[in-house]
Design a protein around this motif. Sequence first.
Motif, mmCIF file in Angstrom:
data_model
loop_
_atom_site.group_PDB
_atom_site.id
_atom_site.type_symbol
_atom_site.label_atom_id
_atom_site.label_comp_id
_atom_site.label_asym_id
_atom_site.label_seq_id
_atom_site.Cartn_x
_atom_site.Cartn_y
_atom_site.Cartn_z
ATOM 1 N N CYS A 1 0.840 -1.199 0.000
ATOM 2 C CA CYS A 1 0.000 0.000 0.000
ATOM 3 C C CYS A 1 0.874 1.246 0.000
ATOM 4 O O CYS A 1 1.836 1.342 0.780
ATOM 5 C CB CYS A 1 -0.930 0.008 1.214
ATOM 6 S SG CYS A 1 -2.093 -1.378 1.258
ATOM 7 N N TRP B 1 0.192 4.991 0.680
ATOM 8 C CA TRP B 1 -0.841 5.914 1.145
ATOM 9 C C TRP B 1 -0.617 7.326 0.666
ATOM 10 O O TRP B 1 -1.439 8.199 0.922
ATOM 11 C CB TRP B 1 -0.914 5.880 2.668
ATOM 12 C CG TRP B 1 -1.263 4.529 3.188
ATOM 13 C CD1 TRP B 1 -0.464 3.665 3.856
ATOM 14 C CD2 TRP B 1 -2.534 3.875 3.061
ATOM 15 N NE1 TRP B 1 -1.148 2.511 4.151
ATOM 16 C CE2 TRP B 1 -2.415 2.617 3.681
ATOM 17 C CE3 TRP B 1 -3.751 4.236 2.467
ATOM 18 C CZ2 TRP B 1 -3.476 1.710 3.737
ATOM 19 C CZ3 TRP B 1 -4.807 3.346 2.528
ATOM 20 C CH2 TRP B 1 -4.660 2.099 3.144
ATOM 21 N N LEU C 1 -6.698 7.202 -0.654
ATOM 22 C CA LEU C 1 -7.345 6.135 0.104
ATOM 23 C C LEU C 1 -7.490 4.846 -0.703
ATOM 24 O O LEU C 1 -7.438 3.753 -0.137
ATOM 25 C CB LEU C 1 -8.739 6.592 0.579
ATOM 26 C CG LEU C 1 -8.771 7.634 1.687
ATOM 27 C CD1 LEU C 1 -10.206 8.026 1.988
ATOM 28 C CD2 LEU C 1 -8.113 7.098 2.949
ATOM 29 N N GLN D 1 -6.503 1.837 -2.712
ATOM 30 C CA GLN D 1 -5.318 1.043 -2.933
ATOM 31 C C GLN D 1 -5.684 -0.190 -3.747
ATOM 32 O O GLN D 1 -6.799 -0.700 -3.646
ATOM 33 C CB GLN D 1 -4.688 0.619 -1.597
ATOM 34 C CG GLN D 1 -4.261 1.769 -0.723
ATOM 35 C CD GLN D 1 -3.134 2.571 -1.334
ATOM 36 O OE1 GLN D 1 -2.269 2.019 -2.011
ATOM 37 N NE2 GLN D 1 -3.134 3.886 -1.105
ATOM 38 N N CYS E 1 -8.328 2.222 6.165
ATOM 39 C CA CYS E 1 -7.700 3.042 5.129
ATOM 40 C C CYS E 1 -7.642 4.506 5.561
ATOM 41 O O CYS E 1 -6.646 5.200 5.321
ATOM 42 C CB CYS E 1 -8.472 2.897 3.819
ATOM 43 S SG CYS E 1 -8.512 1.226 3.149
#
Length: 241
Positions: free
Chosen positions: A110, A112, A116, A118, A127
């Motif tokens: 992920c 970030w 939000l 992914q 998330c």
Amino acid sequence: MGGRQIRPARVYQAVSEELNHRILGSSTSNPPPWYNIMTSVPPAETLVRTLPPHRWSTNPKATKPKNLFRPQRIGYLEDKLRNTFYKDHPWELARPRVVLESDGKDYQQCDWSRGLQQPGVPLTGECVVQRQMWLMTNEQMGKRKAYDVTRREFYRIRQAEQIEKRVALEEARYVGAYFGKTRIDVAHHLEDREFENWKTWAGKETEKQEAQRNTEVESFGVEEEDPEVEAEAVPEAAAVA
């Protein structure tokens, strides 16, 4: 002595001194069964509870400190952010989630910084927490500002999902698809059924109360005669006859 002794008893040292000093001269005393074992394999530490490390500063004015042997509560920043989000959005907990992972390292895939959404990860409250933490750590945002930015992105994605579901439903119905009752329709049906059951029960209870009230009105003013008085009146009537 006063008070209770909480120091270790030093049993091994005391027994060793007794075995080395013969008080009765030539008489010998046999060592206890555990003495040789304790000599070859001594205990690793004393039988005293050690104090756990405390990360907070104690009160120097406290004469009787409390909770010395209680472990320190472990807390993370994610816990506070998670509590804040689910307190503001309690219905997010009602959404089904899949907690199964492929290799246990899915979180490493992920990024970030992109937002939000992914790849392969459904949108959940976690998330929001991870995105907010990234903004606080890398963008140097405050807690409230990062929460507002992340929440705005979350609302936009949720709105897009709802619009997509509504459009797909309308398209499916246009080509002839048939869907059953929605959750709202099922809830309304259950509510109406319970209301009808309550109406039936309330009507029966009202009839019982009306019947009881009418019985009390009809019997009002009628004095009940004492059975002992009636029993005394019967022999007197027989004697007169």
